[in-house]
Design a protein around this motif. Structure first.
Motif, short mmCIF file in Angstrom:
data_model
loop_
_atom_site.label_atom_id
_atom_site.label_comp_id
_atom_site.label_asym_id
_atom_site.label_seq_id
_atom_site.Cartn_x
_atom_site.Cartn_y
_atom_site.Cartn_z
N LEU A 131 0.92 -1.10 -0.10
CA LEU A 131 0.03 0.15 0.09
C LEU A 131 0.60 1.43 0.02
O LEU A 131 0.57 2.30 -0.69
N GLU A 132 2.11 1.23 0.59
CA GLU A 132 2.98 2.42 0.67
C GLU A 132 3.32 2.79 -0.54
O GLU A 132 3.60 3.84 -1.06
N ARG A 133 3.77 1.68 -1.43
CA ARG A 133 4.11 1.84 -2.81
C ARG A 133 3.30 2.42 -3.55
O ARG A 133 3.68 3.51 -4.57
N PHE A 134 2.16 2.33 -3.37
CA PHE A 134 1.17 3.13 -4.24
C PHE A 134 0.49 4.33 -3.51
O PHE A 134 -0.34 4.93 -4.03
N GLY A 135 1.19 4.67 -2.45
CA GLY A 135 0.66 5.95 -1.85
C GLY A 135 -0.74 5.83 -1.14
O GLY A 135 -1.21 6.96 -0.82
N SER A 163 2.02 -10.52 -6.23
CA SER A 163 2.82 -11.72 -6.53
C SER A 163 4.02 -11.70 -7.53
O SER A 163 4.49 -12.34 -8.15
N ASP A 164 4.13 -10.13 -7.32
CA ASP A 164 5.62 -9.80 -8.39
C ASP A 164 5.25 -10.09 -9.46
O ASP A 164 6.40 -10.89 -10.09
N PRO A 165 4.26 -9.72 -10.40
CA PRO A 165 4.45 -10.19 -11.84
C PRO A 165 5.42 -9.37 -12.70
O PRO A 165 5.71 -8.38 -12.48
N ALA A 166 5.85 -10.41 -13.51
CA ALA A 166 6.61 -9.60 -14.76
C ALA A 166 6.08 -8.73 -15.64
O ALA A 166 6.55 -7.99 -16.50
N THR A 188 1.58 8.12 -9.88
CA THR A 188 1.80 7.34 -8.77
C THR A 188 1.72 5.94 -9.22
O THR A 188 2.53 5.21 -8.76
N LEU A 189 0.79 5.65 -10.16
CA LEU A 189 0.88 4.16 -10.29
C LEU A 189 2.05 3.62 -11.38
O LEU A 189 2.85 2.81 -11.02
N SER A 196 9.53 -2.10 -9.48
CA SER A 196 9.35 -3.49 -9.38
C SER A 196 9.91 -4.26 -10.77
O SER A 196 9.91 -5.30 -10.90
N ASP A 197 10.22 -3.00 -11.71
CA ASP A 197 10.68 -3.52 -12.87
C ASP A 197 9.24 -4.43 -13.74
O ASP A 197 9.93 -5.17 -14.62
N THR A 198 8.21 -4.12 -13.58
CA THR A 198 7.02 -4.75 -13.98
C THR A 198 6.80 -4.32 -15.34
O THR A 198 6.94 -3.13 -15.49
#
Length: 259
Positions: A131-135, A163-166, A188-189, A196-198
């Protein structure tokens, strides 16, 4: 950059109706790509085929060089391809943190045993980090149904990334977000996903958003790809302007600096 997804001659028909055909796309690791096209152009059909919600009639879908045809959606998600929907798929009566914990519990236990709690409270630290990552961590203990549409969309996307998707597909992420909040929302998004390099592919109708946040654009028209390339080239392509975005778009930019 490594190619993480490739489609070859992908096609989908519904009886005599051809919804998508000759879809050939390569998506690279960490890439951000916008997808444009009018309603019914084949954009969502393409995403549905890649994510397993709709089987293709013919063609190939390769993820890291391996076929994804016929795999269930949950298997595809576990392999590294996730998506969010135009309408957020949330438990409206639960808090934000509980929605995140459900997503994390499912991600960590693809086939959870019966009679186990649906929410694993031990994952709360990871939920707050996401949640913090997305503010939006300040909304953690609020009921989802009381929040604005933009916040709900960020929650939905945060849940899709646990799930840390690629590779992440976003279906009209700014739909329902007020005009004066769209740029901040998308900033923000994209910033959260960069960490995460997604690789991100987002369907969008707002060309200002596409110009600002997508280095590459794919334009769909009548079920096929009309143009694919750098954003500036695609948005000034004559056919794209005629059939997708209209000739009025970019008029100001085209004449800028002309006496």
């Amino acid at each position: 950059m490594d190619v993480i997804l490739e489609t070859r001659d992908l096609k989908r028909t519904f009886g005599a109706v051809v919804a998508a055909h000759n879809i050939n796309i390569r998506i690279h690791a960490g890439e951000v790509m916008g997808v444009i096209g009018s309603n019914g152009a084949g954009k969502t059909t393409f995403v549905n085929m890649v994510t397993g919600y709709l089987p293709p009639s013919s063609g190939e879908i390769l993820y890291r060089g391996k076929s994804m045809i016929g795999l269930p959606t949950r298997v595809i998600t576990r392999k590294g391809i996730a998506r969010s929907f135009q309408i957020p798929q949330l438990f409206q009566e639960l808090t934000v943190i509980d929605n995140m914990l459900i997503a994390l519990t499912i991600a960590d236990n693809p086939a959870p045993p019966v009679f186990k709690p649906a929410i694993d409270r031990r994952l709360e630290g990871r939920a707050i980090e996401a949640l913090e990552r997305f503010g939006i961590a300040q909304h953690a203990h609020r009921e989802v149904g009381t929040l604005a549409q933009g916040i709900r969309k960020l929650i939905d996307i945060a849940m899709a990334t646990v799930s840390d998707p690629a590779l992440l597909f976003l279906d009209e992420p700014t739909s329902g977000v007020s005009a004066d909040e769209k740029m901040e929302f998308m900033g923000t998004l994209i910033e959260a996903l960069k960490s995460s390099d997604t690789a991100v592919l987002f369907i969008e109708h707002d060309m200002e958003i596409v110009e600002a946040f997508s280095p590459r654009v794919v334009a769909f028209y009548e079920g096929t790809i009309l143009a694919d390339g750098p954003t500036a080239e695609v948005l000034t392509n004559d056919k794209v302007r005629e059939f997708v975005i209209g000739t009025e778009f970019h008029r100001t930019a085209d004449t800028e600096g002309v006496a």
